[in-house]
Design a protein around this motif. Sequence first.
Motif, PDB file in Angstrom:
ATOM      1  N   TYR A  40      70.563 -38.596  52.136  1.00  0.00           N
ATOM      2  CA  TYR A  40      71.619 -38.663  53.148  1.00  0.00           C
ATOM      3  C   TYR A  40      71.052 -38.721  54.558  1.00  0.00           C
ATOM      4  O   TYR A  40      71.637 -39.344  55.445  1.00  0.00           O
ATOM      5  CB  TYR A  40      72.617 -37.509  52.994  1.00  0.00           C
ATOM      6  CG  TYR A  40      73.790 -37.916  52.135  1.00  0.00           C
ATOM      7  CD1 TYR A  40      74.876 -38.578  52.685  1.00  0.00           C
ATOM      8  CD2 TYR A  40      73.792 -37.683  50.778  1.00  0.00           C
ATOM      9  CE1 TYR A  40      75.940 -38.991  51.904  1.00  0.00           C
ATOM     10  CE2 TYR A  40      74.851 -38.085  49.992  1.00  0.00           C
ATOM     11  CZ  TYR A  40      75.929 -38.734  50.559  1.00  0.00           C
ATOM     12  OH  TYR A  40      76.974 -39.150  49.777  1.00  0.00           O
ATOM     13  N   THR A  44      71.879 -41.924  56.736  1.00  0.00           N
ATOM     14  CA  THR A  44      72.628 -41.737  57.978  1.00  0.00           C
ATOM     15  C   THR A  44      71.908 -42.401  59.155  1.00  0.00           C
ATOM     16  O   THR A  44      72.542 -43.043  59.998  1.00  0.00           O
ATOM     17  CB  THR A  44      72.868 -40.241  58.249  1.00  0.00           C
ATOM     18  OG1 THR A  44      73.594 -39.695  57.128  1.00  0.00           O
ATOM     19  CG2 THR A  44      73.680 -40.003  59.498  1.00  0.00           C
ATOM     20  N   ALA A  73      79.173 -40.091  56.211  1.00  0.00           N
ATOM     21  CA  ALA A  73      77.839 -39.676  55.759  1.00  0.00           C
ATOM     22  C   ALA A  73      77.353 -38.474  56.551  1.00  0.00           C
ATOM     23  O   ALA A  73      76.744 -37.554  55.989  1.00  0.00           O
ATOM     24  CB  ALA A  73      76.854 -40.837  55.879  1.00  0.00           C
TER      25      ALA A  73
END
Length: 94
Positions: A40, A44, A73
Amino acid sequence: MDNFTLIGLMAATCTTLSFVPQVVHILRTGNVEGISLMMYSVFTVGVALWLTYGLLLGDLPVILANLVTLVLASTVLVLTLIKRYRIKRDHPAL
């Protein structure tokens, strides 16, 4: 609006909305067990770069998709960090 832009907006809608169930799941259950912070984090940053690219080109589908995806996100990332921090704080032996 031309057909290319319409296709781009439809694709953006599909891929962006795919993050909504994950955000809703975390908000409802608080369960972030299966979330990869590395994935993530990198994702991102990549979405932020795509948003920048879209802004530089003035490409509406790229801008809209990545703006909303960045919010979603980032939400998953922040909720995961907060939850894991609280678990470590409250249960230092884990």
